[in-house]
Design an enzyme around this catalytic site. Structure first.
Site, short mmCIF file in Angstrom:
data_model
loop_
_atom_site.label_atom_id
_atom_site.label_comp_id
_atom_site.label_asym_id
_atom_site.label_seq_id
_atom_site.Cartn_x
_atom_site.Cartn_y
_atom_site.Cartn_z
CB CYS A 1 -4.28 -4.03 4.63
SG CYS A 1 -6.02 -3.65 4.96
CB VAL A 2 0.16 -5.43 1.55
CG1 VAL A 2 1.64 -5.37 1.16
CG2 VAL A 2 -0.15 -6.80 2.16
#
Length: 351
Positions: A86-87
């Protein structure tokens, strides 16, 4: 994309029906991507899929708050949860907003130059902090933060770190190009409430006060109900054990190794421990879920839907705990009676 999935075989778009097909269609329209790994991996459990998507849509994509600020929140939460997948995704999406330095600087651990973005990032990374946004925008910012506390755990538990083939997302140029390709959908505001028909008829908890009746709260109330039902896959003692463990959690990442699991699992029958262990890993350290953890619980009888539902149960336990911390710290706006409905109602009963 095929290399992203660890344990679940997604429902292909050509085979999707009902809610799943409707979610896929709205994903393509509103997010600009028909194949998003996080939602594909949820697809065997269509109610979880629909509620997750609508909660994300009604907080991150719709509303009056700037998308850049909400992407800062999504990235900050993902960093706090150590969700590599997700980063990379939200660093790329910050490129799509047109700010090509912001996401990269945050991912490097730097504080944004803009004071507003810096305050949002600090709040996202520390749920106990005071809110840095006006009351009217609480549904969007709190909804975005909670969406990613949930989604981070699903992504870390059930996906690899490969956002793109061959892990290409690790290159800044690729993230920049990917962001530019997503610029149109990201900069187009989605219509508030348009996702709610996808969760019509599903069970729901009482709507949260921080949402003040906004669509994000309606969606989140449904997400809580359909994911909490995954606890039915555990025995009564196992469910009680994981609930107690989450209730006293301080929000920190557990120490290395697995000794921290010994106390909450102590006293459970051997047959109950694998499921409780998987729930606690998903709640506290989903990036440590291993093939052995999944195999020990799943055996030959559990389906992809069962696995999604059990992991979603662990994810929502942790997310609801964070929600309580946000509310207690004044990070959400609580108004007496705002949008409250009796527990266990359905979307259809409220319309």
């Amino acid at each position: 994309m095929a290399g992203s999935f660890r344990y679940v075989t997604p429902v292909p778009a050509r085979a999707a029906t009902g809610r799943t097909a409707q979610v896929y269609a709205q994903l393509a329209e509103d997010f600009g991507m028909a194949r998003m790994a996080v939602f594909l991996t949820l697809s065997p459990a269509e109610e979880v899929l629909a509620a997750t998507w609508v909660t994300l849509r009604e907080s991150l994509l719709a509303g009056a708050a700037p998308r850049t600020g909400k992407e800062v929140v999504a990235l900050g939460v993902s960093l706090a949860n150590q969700c590599t997948f997700c980063v990379a995704a939200h660093t790329t999406l910050l490129h799509a907003t047109g700010d090509h330095r912001l996401g990269e600087s945050i991912a490097r651990g730097e504080v944004p130059a803009d004071p507003g973005h810096a305050a949002l990032l600090a709040w996202a990374r520390s749920p106990g902090a005071a809110r840095p946004y006006p009351d009217a925008l609480a549904p969007e910012y709190v909804g975005t933060a909670l969406s990613f506390h949930f989604i981070n755990r699903i992504a870390s538990a059930l996906l690899t770190e490969n956002l793109m083939p061959a892990n290409l997302q690790k290159f800044r140029l690729v993230r920049s190009v990917g962001g530019r390709a997503m610029a149109g959908p990201v900069r187009r505001q989605a219509a508030p409430g348009a996702g709610l028909p996808l969760i019509a008829g599903l069970p729901a908890r009482a709507e949260p006060g921080w949402a003040d009746g906004a669509p994000a709260g309606t969606a989140y109330a449904t997400l809580k109900a359909v994911t909490e039902a995954g606890g039915d896959l555990l025995s009564g003692p196992a469910r009680a054990a994981v609930t107690r463990a989450v209730a006293v959690w301080d929000g920190a990442h557990p120490p290395m190794g697995t000794a921290w699991l010994d106390e909450p699992l102590a006293g459970l029958p051997a047959g109950d421990r694998a499921g409780a262990r998987l729930v606690l890993l998903t709640a506290f350290a989903p990036y440590r879920v291993t093939d052995a953890d999944v195999a020990a619980w799943r055996g030959s009888a559990r389906t992809d839907e069962d696995l999604v539902r059990l992991c979603a149960y662990g994810a929502i336990l942790a997310t609801a705990h964070v929600e309580a911390r946000i509310t207690a710290a004044g990070g959400g706006v609580v108004r007496s009676g705002a949008g409250a409905v009796p527990a266990e109602t359905t979307q259809g009963e409220r319309s």
